[in-house]
Design an enzyme around this catalytic site. Structure first.
Site, PDB file in Angstrom:
ATOM      1  N   ASP A  76      -1.322 -41.888 -12.738  1.00 45.10           N
ATOM      2  CA  ASP A  76      -2.728 -41.478 -12.450  1.00 45.10           C
ATOM      3  C   ASP A  76      -2.785 -41.172 -11.123  1.00 45.10           C
ATOM      4  OD1 ASP A  76      -5.345 -41.150 -12.226  1.00 45.10           O
ATOM      5  OD2 ASP A  76      -6.161 -42.814 -13.383  1.00 45.10           O
ATOM      6  N   TYR A 166     -16.476 -30.584  -6.608  1.00 44.73           N
ATOM      7  CA  TYR A 166     -15.309 -29.933  -6.734  1.00 44.73           C
ATOM      8  C   TYR A 166     -14.831 -28.770  -5.667  1.00 44.73           C
ATOM      9  CZ  TYR A 166     -11.945 -26.639  -9.089  1.00 44.73           C
ATOM     10  OH  TYR A 166     -10.926 -25.911  -9.327  1.00 44.73           O
ATOM     11  N   LYS A 170     -11.805 -28.489  -3.082  1.00 44.81           N
ATOM     12  CA  LYS A 170     -10.840 -27.234  -3.035  1.00 44.81           C
ATOM     13  C   LYS A 170     -10.560 -26.658  -1.605  1.00 44.81           C
ATOM     14  CE  LYS A 170      -9.084 -28.226  -6.393  1.00 44.81           C
ATOM     15  NZ  LYS A 170      -7.576 -28.067  -6.589  1.00 44.81           N
TER      16      LYS A 170
HETATM   17  N1  LIG Z   1      -8.027 -22.629 -14.453  1.00 41.92           N
HETATM   18  C1  LIG Z   1      -8.817 -22.042 -13.377  1.00 41.92           C
HETATM   19  O1  LIG Z   1      -9.613 -21.348 -13.768  1.00 41.92           O
HETATM   20  C2  LIG Z   1      -8.569 -22.528 -11.997  1.00 41.92           C
HETATM   21  C3  LIG Z   1      -9.518 -21.820 -11.086  1.00 41.92           C
HETATM   22  C4  LIG Z   1      -9.125 -22.175  -9.670  1.00 41.92           C
HETATM   23  C5  LIG Z   1      -8.278 -22.954  -9.266  1.00 41.92           C
HETATM   24  N2  LIG Z   1      -7.768 -23.686 -10.387  1.00 41.92           N
HETATM   25  C6  LIG Z   1      -7.017 -25.084  -9.816  1.00 41.92           C
HETATM   26  O2  LIG Z   1      -5.602 -24.974 -10.356  1.00 41.92           O
HETATM   27  C7  LIG Z   1      -5.008 -26.343 -10.584  1.00 41.92           C
HETATM   28  C8  LIG Z   1      -4.645 -26.459 -12.021  1.00 41.92           C
HETATM   29  O3  LIG Z   1      -5.870 -26.114 -12.876  1.00 41.92           O
HETATM   30  P1  LIG Z   1      -5.909 -26.031 -14.504  1.00 41.92           P
HETATM   31  O4  LIG Z   1      -6.991 -25.199 -14.972  1.00 41.92           O
HETATM   32  O5  LIG Z   1      -4.378 -25.774 -15.137  1.00 41.92           O
HETATM   33  O6  LIG Z   1      -6.026 -27.476 -14.814  1.00 41.92           O
HETATM   34  P2  LIG Z   1      -6.528 -29.217 -14.117  1.00 41.92           P
HETATM   35  O7  LIG Z   1      -7.342 -29.804 -15.396  1.00 41.92           O
HETATM   36  O8  LIG Z   1      -6.965 -28.900 -12.914  1.00 41.92           O
HETATM   37  O9  LIG Z   1      -5.148 -29.486 -14.129  1.00 41.92           O
HETATM   38  C9  LIG Z   1      -4.547 -30.046 -15.132  1.00 41.92           C
HETATM   39  C10 LIG Z   1      -3.212 -30.853 -15.194  1.00 41.92           C
HETATM   40  O10 LIG Z   1      -3.634 -31.992 -13.846  1.00 41.92           O
HETATM   41  C11 LIG Z   1      -3.238 -33.312 -14.659  1.00 41.92           C
HETATM   42  N3  LIG Z   1      -4.050 -34.391 -14.121  1.00 41.92           N
HETATM   43  C12 LIG Z   1      -5.489 -34.143 -14.111  1.00 41.92           C
HETATM   44  N4  LIG Z   1      -5.947 -35.334 -13.480  1.00 41.92           N
HETATM   45  C13 LIG Z   1      -4.993 -36.338 -13.254  1.00 41.92           C
HETATM   46  C14 LIG Z   1      -4.633 -37.196 -12.847  1.00 41.92           C
HETATM   47  N5  LIG Z   1      -5.629 -38.410 -12.408  1.00 41.92           N
HETATM   48  N6  LIG Z   1      -3.395 -38.012 -12.629  1.00 41.92           N
HETATM   49  C15 LIG Z   1      -2.353 -37.182 -12.960  1.00 41.92           C
HETATM   50  N7  LIG Z   1      -2.504 -35.894 -13.610  1.00 41.92           N
HETATM   51  C16 LIG Z   1      -3.831 -35.492 -13.638  1.00 41.92           C
HETATM   52  C17 LIG Z   1      -3.472 -33.026 -16.098  1.00 41.92           C
HETATM   53  O11 LIG Z   1      -2.706 -33.858 -17.124  1.00 41.92           O
HETATM   54  P3  LIG Z   1      -2.896 -35.052 -17.944  1.00 41.92           P
HETATM   55  O12 LIG Z   1      -4.442 -34.838 -18.483  1.00 41.92           O
HETATM   56  O13 LIG Z   1      -1.972 -35.377 -18.731  1.00 41.92           O
HETATM   57  O14 LIG Z   1      -2.947 -35.985 -16.662  1.00 41.92           O
HETATM   58  C18 LIG Z   1      -2.716 -31.592 -16.100  1.00 41.92           C
HETATM   59  O15 LIG Z   1      -1.554 -31.719 -16.263  1.00 41.92           O
HETATM   60  C19 LIG Z   1      -6.157 -27.280 -10.420  1.00 41.92           C
HETATM   61  O16 LIG Z   1      -5.903 -27.738  -8.939  1.00 41.92           O
HETATM   62  C20 LIG Z   1      -7.389 -26.267 -10.211  1.00 41.92           C
HETATM   63  O17 LIG Z   1      -8.317 -26.814  -9.238  1.00 41.92           O
HETATM   64  C21 LIG Z   1      -7.878 -23.601 -11.617  1.00 41.92           C
END
Ligand SMILES: NC(=O)c1ccc[n+]([C@@H]2O[C@H](COP(=O)([O-])OP(=O)(O)OC[C@H]3O[C@@H](n4cnc5c(N)ncnc54)[C@H](OP(=O)(O)O)[C@@H]3O)[C@@H](O)[C@H]2O)c1
Length: 274
Positions: A76, A166, A170
């Site tokens: 975590d 959030y 970022k």
């Molecule tokens: N998707 C979008 O539209 C978007 C847009 C702009 C920027 N981003 C950025 O891109 C990144 C990835 O985004 P995403 O949409 O793929 O999903 P996300 O929810 O930001 O990240 C998902 C991943 O992070 C892990 N995670 C979350 N909290 C955790 C914790 N406390 N400890 C360990 N692992 C943790 C989750 O796995 P577990 O649940 O298994 O822990 C999962 O593998 C992020 O930094 C987000 O801010 C995304």
């Protein structure tokens, strides 16, 4: 001929950022895509997240498809003991590339959120990248090679209601990466922030109000990750996709801040308010 070129590129990438990459937040979405593209480029991967099962499934897929080593670690990233845990998990693996992808994101009015959840957002999105970049960056600097990718967001361009904390985290990631790009660049470590726009991932889809397919243009994880890896060693930050680049330039440089915040407010309210 082109396959000779591909394998030369692959070995350059491994020599610069190998032999291991640690992907924090690798169990789904953009993190899983980072793991896939890094394995395809010949890096061994250490996959970190809280859920063991999807990490194991992905590790098995990558071992079979790319003949690389893949390990998993359940951590975590908000844990107070993160530095100790991370040191134990990494052991003597030579991590040449860190991708800090995980994020905690809450959507809703600031005053209605639990304070604990808001502080967790800061732990996962700000404290985590500092801890991992510091611990792994020290070893990279000693080797005078390596790379760090921090996931930021288009939300970092200006404040936005309903995702105020959030968006602020970022912005922290973006500014951290830009500073480290210059500082660690001097000792051979490449750093980049990826300012992704809305991207089709399970987390993004879960964040949308029920029954909504999401509004606006959605990117796909593949091109976002490719753009981030291509920018590594070239630029302090990257905005994947021309529509997002246009929006970032317009909101971030051309408009007065007050107007930029108001435009973003309209967008987040139309997305999340019922
Ligand atoms: N998707 C979008 O539209 C978007 C847009 C702009 C920027 N981003 C950025 O891109 C990144 C990835 O985004 P995403 O949409 O793929 O999903 P996300 O929810 O930001 O990240 C998902 C991943 O992070 C892990 N995670 C979350 N909290 C955790 C914790 N406390 N400890 C360990 N692992 C943790 C989750 O796995 P577990 O649940 O298994 O822990 C999962 O593998 C992020 O930094 C987000 O801010 C995304």
């Amino acid at each position: 001929m082109s396959s000779d070129k591909d394998s030369a590129k692959r070995s350059d990438f491994v020599a610069r950022y190998g032999p291991w990459a640690l992907v924090a937040g690798a169990s789904e979405g953009l993190g899983a895509e980072f793991a896939r593209q890094l394995a395809a480029r010949g890096l061994n991967v250490l996959l970190v997240a809280r859920r063991a099962q999807p990490l194991e499934v992905l590790a098995t897929e990558l071992r079979h498809q790319h003949r690389i080593e893949a390990r998993t670690a359940v951590v975590d990233l908000a844990d107070r003991e993160l530095p100790t845990q991370l040191t134990a998990v990494v052991g003597d693996l030579e991590i040449g590339l860190l991708v800090y992808n995980a994020a905690h994101s809450l959507v809703g009015p600031f005053l209605d959120q639990e304070l604990g959840g808001l502080l967790r957002t800061i732990d996962v999105n700000c404290r985590g990248p500092v801890v991992l970049s510091h611990l792994l960056g020290q070893k990279m600097a000693q080797r005078r090679r390596g790379g760090i990718v921090l996931m930021s967001s288009m939300a970092a361009t200006q404040g936005a209601p309903l995702v105020a904390t959030y968006a602020a985290t970022k912005a922290f990631d973006l500014i951290l990466a830009e500073g480290l790009w210059e500082e660690l660049g001097r000792v051979g470590v490449d750093v980049v922030a990826c300012r992704a726009g809305a991207t089709r991932t399970p987390a993004y889809e879960r964040s949308q109000p029920q029954g909504s397919a999401g509004k606006g243009i959605l990117g796909e994880p593949g091109p976002v990750v490719t753009a981030a890896l291509q920018a590594l060693g070239r630029h302090p930050s990257v905005v994947p996709g021309w529509v997002n680049r246009f929006a970032a330039g317009f909101l971030g440089r051309l408009l007065p801040r007050r107007t930029a915040v108001q435009i973003m407010a309209k967008a987040t309210r139309s997305m999340y308010e019922r």
